[in-house]
Enzyme design. Structure first.
Site, PDB file in Angstrom:
ATOM      1  N   ALA A  72       0.834  -1.206   0.000  1.00 61.76           N
ATOM      2  CA  ALA A  72       0.000   0.000   0.000  1.00 61.76           C
ATOM      3  C   ALA A  72       0.865   1.252   0.000  1.00 61.76           C
ATOM      4  O   ALA A  72       2.026   1.220   0.402  1.00 61.76           O
ATOM      5  CB  ALA A  72      -0.920  -0.005   1.218  1.00 61.76           C
ATOM      6  N   ASP A  73       0.267   2.335  -0.435  1.00 59.73           N
ATOM      7  CA  ASP A  73       0.922   3.637  -0.370  1.00 59.73           C
ATOM      8  C   ASP A  73      -0.163   4.697  -0.181  1.00 59.73           C
ATOM      9  O   ASP A  73      -1.216   4.620  -0.817  1.00 59.73           O
ATOM     10  CB  ASP A  73       1.717   3.927  -1.645  1.00 59.73           C
ATOM     11  N   THR A  74       0.099   5.657   0.691  1.00 66.54           N
ATOM     12  CA  THR A  74      -0.854   6.731   0.957  1.00 66.54           C
ATOM     13  C   THR A  74      -0.234   8.067   0.611  1.00 66.54           C
ATOM     14  O   THR A  74       0.914   8.328   0.988  1.00 66.54           O
ATOM     15  CB  THR A  74      -1.290   6.728   2.443  1.00 66.54           C
ATOM     16  N   GLY A 109      -3.457   3.799  -2.243  1.00 65.48           N
ATOM     17  CA  GLY A 109      -3.435   2.765  -3.278  1.00 65.48           C
ATOM     18  C   GLY A 109      -3.031   1.453  -2.629  1.00 65.48           C
ATOM     19  O   GLY A 109      -2.177   1.428  -1.733  1.00 65.48           O
TER      20      GLY A 109
END
Length: 194
Positions: A72-74, A109
């Site tokens: 994940a990436d924020t 994401g």
């Protein structure tokens, strides 16, 4: 979780993502390695988080056996700018001043993958900050040192409690993982009981 019957790997150092996945009832192992987090300069801002989650997954997929992987990436998007993790207290203070009295988007994401299948998703939450005082910003930065957080804040921390007027969308997405969407996709990776 009793009805998820495959080994699960969360490729994230984020204690918040780990807490959310655990609270949703999943057993998992944490596995991390350094992945280059650059992205093409012409990539639409809204696609960056999903692109980076996929990029992180691609580093692990060749090593998977029967496991299911979550990456994940924020990102925090303020108008036409991406606010990444601040390098120091000065940068964190500048970011919070920019967020003060306005709204921004938090986009997470996620990529869920095994050897055969890769599913990418994202979620967007709109966050509205009240006008923060200099004292509030300085107190938060010095006490909470939000240097591991995109946009220099954690919604679950003091600044979120006193400074966020409202959100439109998933709270958990702002914490770091749109857990309802993740749960739904994970159920599709489950093996049928024999």
């Amino acid at each position: 979780m009793k009805n998820f019957n495959r080994p699960l790997i969360l490729a994230s150092n984020s204690p918040r993502r780990q807490e959310l996945l655990k609270a949703a009832g999943f057993n998992f192992k944490v596995r991390t390695s350094e992945v280059d987090e650059t992205y093409p300069s012409d990539l639409p801002l809204h696609d960056i988080a999903k692109y980076l989650a996929r990029k992180k997954a691609e580093a692990y997929i060749p090593h998977l056996k029967n496991e299911v992987l979550i990456t994940a990436d924020t990102i925090v998007k303020l108008k036409d700018e991406i606010l990444e993790k601040p390098k120091d207290a000065d940068e964190a203070t500048k970011m919070l001043r920019a967020l003060s009295g306005t709204d921004h988007e938090v986009i997470t994401g996620v990529c869920i993958a095994d050897k055969k299948l890769q599913v990418s998703l994202d979620d967007t939450t709109k966050v509205y900050f009240k006008t923060l005082t200099s004292n509030e910003i300085e107190y938060y930065v010095s006490q909470y040192e939000p240097f591991d957080k995109a946009g220099a804040y954690g919604i679950q921390e003091w600044i979120g409690m006193i400074g966020i007027r409202k959100i439109v969308g998933s709270y958990f997405n702002v914490v770091g993982l749109p857990i309802a969407k993740v749960y739904e996709v994970l159920m599709n990776f489950n093996q049928p009981k024999s």
